[in-house]
Design a protein around this motif. Structure first.
Motif, PDB file in Angstrom:
ATOM      1  N   TRP A   1       0.857  -1.194   0.000  1.00 41.23           N
ATOM      2  CA  TRP A   1       0.000   0.000   0.000  1.00 41.23           C
ATOM      3  C   TRP A   1       0.886   1.234   0.000  1.00 41.23           C
ATOM      4  O   TRP A   1       1.051   1.929   1.003  1.00 41.23           O
ATOM      5  N   SER A   2       1.478   1.532  -1.115  1.00 42.39           N
ATOM      6  CA  SER A   2       2.382   2.674  -1.212  1.00 42.39           C
ATOM      7  C   SER A   2       2.542   3.058  -2.676  1.00 42.39           C
ATOM      8  O   SER A   2       2.057   2.371  -3.578  1.00 42.39           O
ATOM      9  N   ALA A   3       3.232   4.177  -2.885  1.00 44.65           N
ATOM     10  CA  ALA A   3       3.489   4.631  -4.255  1.00 44.65           C
ATOM     11  C   ALA A   3       4.646   3.885  -4.896  1.00 44.65           C
ATOM     12  O   ALA A   3       4.870   4.013  -6.094  1.00 44.65           O
TER      13      ALA A   3
ATOM     14  N   ASN B   1      11.893  -2.607 -12.772  1.00 51.29           N
ATOM     15  CA  ASN B   1      11.233  -2.658 -11.470  1.00 51.29           C
ATOM     16  C   ASN B   1       9.787  -2.170 -11.515  1.00 51.29           C
ATOM     17  O   ASN B   1       9.189  -1.903 -10.471  1.00 51.29           O
ATOM     18  N   SER B   2       9.239  -2.053 -12.713  1.00 49.95           N
ATOM     19  CA  SER B   2       7.857  -1.608 -12.885  1.00 49.95           C
ATOM     20  C   SER B   2       6.972  -2.783 -13.273  1.00 49.95           C
ATOM     21  O   SER B   2       7.386  -3.664 -14.029  1.00 49.95           O
ATOM     22  N   ALA B   3       5.762  -2.769 -12.749  1.00 43.59           N
ATOM     23  CA  ALA B   3       4.767  -3.766 -13.140  1.00 43.59           C
ATOM     24  C   ALA B   3       3.990  -3.256 -14.354  1.00 43.59           C
ATOM     25  O   ALA B   3       3.947  -2.055 -14.627  1.00 43.59           O
ATOM     26  N   LYS B   4       3.387  -4.183 -15.083  1.00 44.11           N
ATOM     27  CA  LYS B   4       2.590  -3.795 -16.243  1.00 44.11           C
ATOM     28  C   LYS B   4       1.436  -2.883 -15.834  1.00 44.11           C
ATOM     29  O   LYS B   4       1.040  -1.985 -16.586  1.00 44.11           O
ATOM     30  N   MET B   5       0.910  -3.111 -14.618  1.00 45.25           N
ATOM     31  CA  MET B   5      -0.209  -2.298 -14.151  1.00 45.25           C
ATOM     32  C   MET B   5       0.207  -0.846 -13.941  1.00 45.25           C
ATOM     33  O   MET B   5      -0.610   0.064 -14.077  1.00 45.25           O
ATOM     34  N   ASP B   6       1.482  -0.604 -13.624  1.00 48.65           N
ATOM     35  CA  ASP B   6       1.958   0.764 -13.443  1.00 48.65           C
ATOM     36  C   ASP B   6       1.834   1.558 -14.747  1.00 48.65           C
ATOM     37  O   ASP B   6       1.341   2.696 -14.754  1.00 48.65           O
ATOM     38  N   LEU B   7       2.291   0.954 -15.825  1.00 53.69           N
ATOM     39  CA  LEU B   7       2.218   1.618 -17.124  1.00 53.69           C
ATOM     40  C   LEU B   7       0.771   1.752 -17.587  1.00 53.69           C
ATOM     41  O   LEU B   7       0.373   2.793 -18.121  1.00 53.69           O
ATOM     42  N   LEU B   8      -0.028   0.702 -17.367  1.00 49.46           N
ATOM     43  CA  LEU B   8      -1.436   0.749 -17.748  1.00 49.46           C
ATOM     44  C   LEU B   8      -2.157   1.870 -17.004  1.00 49.46           C
ATOM     45  O   LEU B   8      -2.978   2.586 -17.586  1.00 49.46           O
ATOM     46  N   THR B   9      -1.834   2.036 -15.722  1.00 53.05           N
ATOM     47  CA  THR B   9      -2.474   3.080 -14.932  1.00 53.05           C
ATOM     48  C   THR B   9      -2.167   4.458 -15.485  1.00 53.05           C
ATOM     49  O   THR B   9      -3.059   5.298 -15.653  1.00 53.05           O
ATOM     50  N   LEU B  10      -0.888   4.710 -15.778  1.00 49.95           N
ATOM     51  CA  LEU B  10      -0.506   6.006 -16.340  1.00 49.95           C
ATOM     52  C   LEU B  10      -1.192   6.272 -17.678  1.00 49.95           C
ATOM     53  O   LEU B  10      -1.700   7.373 -17.935  1.00 49.95           O
ATOM     54  N   LEU B  11      -1.209   5.259 -18.521  1.00 50.09           N
ATOM     55  CA  LEU B  11      -1.826   5.417 -19.838  1.00 50.09           C
ATOM     56  C   LEU B  11      -3.328   5.668 -19.726  1.00 50.09           C
ATOM     57  O   LEU B  11      -3.885   6.504 -20.438  1.00 50.09           O
ATOM     58  N   TRP B  12      -3.981   4.944 -18.801  1.00 51.91           N
ATOM     59  CA  TRP B  12      -5.438   5.093 -18.679  1.00 51.91           C
ATOM     60  C   TRP B  12      -5.805   6.433 -18.056  1.00 51.91           C
ATOM     61  O   TRP B  12      -6.810   7.046 -18.436  1.00 51.91           O
TER      62      TRP B  12
ATOM     63  N   ARG C   1      -1.020   1.226  -7.734  1.00 51.18           N
ATOM     64  CA  ARG C   1      -0.347   2.020  -6.716  1.00 51.18           C
ATOM     65  C   ARG C   1      -1.061   3.333  -6.440  1.00 51.18           C
ATOM     66  O   ARG C   1      -0.605   4.140  -5.618  1.00 51.18           O
ATOM     67  N   LEU C   2      -2.213   3.568  -7.095  1.00 52.67           N
ATOM     68  CA  LEU C   2      -3.010   4.751  -6.802  1.00 52.67           C
ATOM     69  C   LEU C   2      -3.557   4.732  -5.382  1.00 52.67           C
ATOM     70  O   LEU C   2      -4.014   5.770  -4.878  1.00 52.67           O
ATOM     71  N   VAL C   3      -3.525   3.576  -4.720  1.00 54.69           N
ATOM     72  CA  VAL C   3      -4.022   3.501  -3.344  1.00 54.69           C
ATOM     73  C   VAL C   3      -3.229   4.408  -2.418  1.00 54.69           C
ATOM     74  O   VAL C   3      -3.702   4.745  -1.317  1.00 54.69           O
ATOM     75  N   HIS C   4      -2.025   4.819  -2.828  1.00 58.11           N
ATOM     76  CA  HIS C   4      -1.225   5.669  -1.945  1.00 58.11           C
ATOM     77  C   HIS C   4      -1.854   7.041  -1.747  1.00 58.11           C
ATOM     78  O   HIS C   4      -1.445   7.796  -0.861  1.00 58.11           O
ATOM     79  N   VAL C   5      -2.886   7.359  -2.558  1.00 55.72           N
ATOM     80  CA  VAL C   5      -3.602   8.624  -2.379  1.00 55.72           C
ATOM     81  C   VAL C   5      -4.204   8.708  -0.978  1.00 55.72           C
ATOM     82  O   VAL C   5      -4.273   9.788  -0.380  1.00 55.72           O
ATOM     83  N   TRP C   6      -4.634   7.574  -0.438  1.00 60.70           N
ATOM     84  CA  TRP C   6      -5.285   7.552   0.871  1.00 60.70           C
ATOM     85  C   TRP C   6      -4.287   7.448   2.020  1.00 60.70           C
ATOM     86  O   TRP C   6      -4.695   7.464   3.182  1.00 60.70           O
ATOM     87  N   SER C   7      -3.028   7.326   1.723  1.00 58.99           N
ATOM     88  CA  SER C   7      -2.020   7.166   2.774  1.00 58.99           C
ATOM     89  C   SER C   7      -1.470   8.520   3.189  1.00 58.99           C
ATOM     90  O   SER C   7      -0.308   8.846   2.946  1.00 58.99           O
ATOM     91  N   LEU C   8      -2.309   9.321   3.797  1.00 55.96           N
ATOM     92  CA  LEU C   8      -1.873  10.625   4.260  1.00 55.96           C
ATOM     93  C   LEU C   8      -1.086  10.463   5.561  1.00 55.96           C
ATOM     94  O   LEU C   8      -1.574   9.837   6.505  1.00 55.96           O
ATOM     95  N   PRO C   9       0.106  11.012   5.644  1.00 56.77           N
ATOM     96  CA  PRO C   9       0.942  10.831   6.847  1.00 56.77           C
ATOM     97  C   PRO C   9       0.500  11.726   8.001  1.00 56.77           C
ATOM     98  O   PRO C   9       1.258  12.561   8.488  1.00 56.77           O
ATOM     99  N   LEU C  10      -0.755  11.534   8.446  1.00 57.55           N
ATOM    100  CA  LEU C  10      -1.284  12.394   9.504  1.00 57.55           C
ATOM    101  C   LEU C  10      -0.574  12.192  10.832  1.00 57.55           C
ATOM    102  O   LEU C  10      -0.554  13.090  11.678  1.00 57.55           O
ATOM    103  N   GLU C  11       0.003  10.990  11.027  1.00 56.50           N
ATOM    104  CA  GLU C  11       0.690  10.741  12.292  1.00 56.50           C
ATOM    105  C   GLU C  11       1.905  11.639  12.471  1.00 56.50           C
ATOM    106  O   GLU C  11       2.367  11.856  13.596  1.00 56.50           O
ATOM    107  N   TYR C  12       2.426  12.179  11.382  1.00 56.69           N
ATOM    108  CA  TYR C  12       3.583  13.066  11.493  1.00 56.69           C
ATOM    109  C   TYR C  12       3.237  14.370  12.210  1.00 56.69           C
ATOM    110  O   TYR C  12       4.122  15.071  12.698  1.00 56.69           O
ATOM    111  N   LEU C  13       1.934  14.712  12.270  1.00 59.28           N
ATOM    112  CA  LEU C  13       1.533  15.945  12.936  1.00 59.28           C
ATOM    113  C   LEU C  13       1.678  15.848  14.447  1.00 59.28           C
ATOM    114  O   LEU C  13       1.856  16.861  15.140  1.00 59.28           O
ATOM    115  N   THR C  14       1.588  14.640  14.998  1.00 59.44           N
ATOM    116  CA  THR C  14       1.652  14.461  16.454  1.00 59.44           C
ATOM    117  C   THR C  14       2.859  13.634  16.899  1.00 59.44           C
ATOM    118  O   THR C  14       3.098  13.508  18.094  1.00 59.44           O
ATOM    119  N   ARG C  15       3.600  13.075  15.937  1.00 58.20           N
ATOM    120  CA  ARG C  15       4.730  12.236  16.306  1.00 58.20           C
ATOM    121  C   ARG C  15       5.879  13.073  16.874  1.00 58.20           C
ATOM    122  O   ARG C  15       6.120  14.193  16.443  1.00 58.20           O
TER     123      ARG C  15
END
Length: 239
Positions: free
Chosen positions: A35-37, A123-134, A204-218
């Protein structure tokens, strides 16, 4: 309106949104490590990555908020606060057009880098290129509609057709007839966007939801430089 229109503008959106929601839940529970970029900056840092990333990410952010303003917010809201039709379309064409251009150019640079850089390509998956193209397909069609159709004097108003249709989908009161008679360019843009929503959880678009909010209080992480250890020989010399 035909049964095919109902399939396209009722069944397909709900299938896509269901995959979008359940796919994210499944992905998070089974593949949190992925779950990352999956940044490729450590593989090769160059101008294509720098400018491509800046243009693409800033462009897509403005494109997203432009769609929120044009589709999710009813037209009556703008009328109530005094924003005329001309003012709205001026902003949509010029600011939306610039955001679309930035997104397309940035995505193109990132795609070229991913295809031509050997280390990144290996080091790229086929889905990475497909995502960019789409994403490129979705943005180019939308850009063509905004600049090509709206700016040229087209009379179709997506705020009174696509907007109510999409809000109806979200509130489980779909009006497929609003989309059935939309220009083909707008239909293609919407259909391509729902295909992207269905693909989203498995990219890898799921990384959109991975906001590093814990850094605000860490607490701060302190790094201290340690002096090198003295060898036994150096200690004996001093003694």
């Amino acid at each position: 309106m035909t049964y095919f229109d109902i399939f396209l503008w009722v069944v397909v959106p709900y299938i896509s949104l269901t995959i979008f929601v359940l796919g994210h839940i499944y992905r998070y529970n089974t593949d949190q490590f992925g779950w990352s970029a999956k940044s490729s900056e450590f593989l090769h840092k160059d101008a294509l990555l720098k400018w491509g990333s800046i243009l693409f990410h800033y462009g897509i952010i403005f494109v997203f908020f432009g769609h929120v303003a044009g589709v999710l917010i009813p037209k009556g809201f703008y009328d109530a606060i005094g924003i005329s039709e001309e003012m709205y379309h001026f902003g949509a064409v010029w600011f939306g057009g610039l955001a679309g251009v930035a997104t397309v150019i940035g995505g193109f640079l990132l795609t070229v880098r991913r295809m031509t850089n050997k280390r990144v390509a290996r080091n790229s998956a086929k889905m990475d290129l497909l995502t960019l193209l789409w994403i490129g397909v979705v943005v180019v069609i939308g850009f063509t509609n905004t600049v090509g159709y709206t700016a040229s004097g087209g009379e179709f108003d997506y705020r009174t057709t696509i907007g109510p249709w999409f809000r109806g989908i979200l509130t489980f009161r779909p009006y497929p007839d609003l989309m059935a008679y939309a220009p083909i360019g707008f239909q293609l843009h919407v259909f391509a966007a729902f295909i992207l929503f269905a693909l989203w959880p498995f990219t890898r678009l799921v990384h959109v939801w991975s906001l590093p909010l814990e850094y605000l209080t860490r607490k701060y992480v302190l790094y201290r430089k340690m002096a090198p250890r003295r060898t036994v020989r150096e200690v004996n010399r001093r003694n």
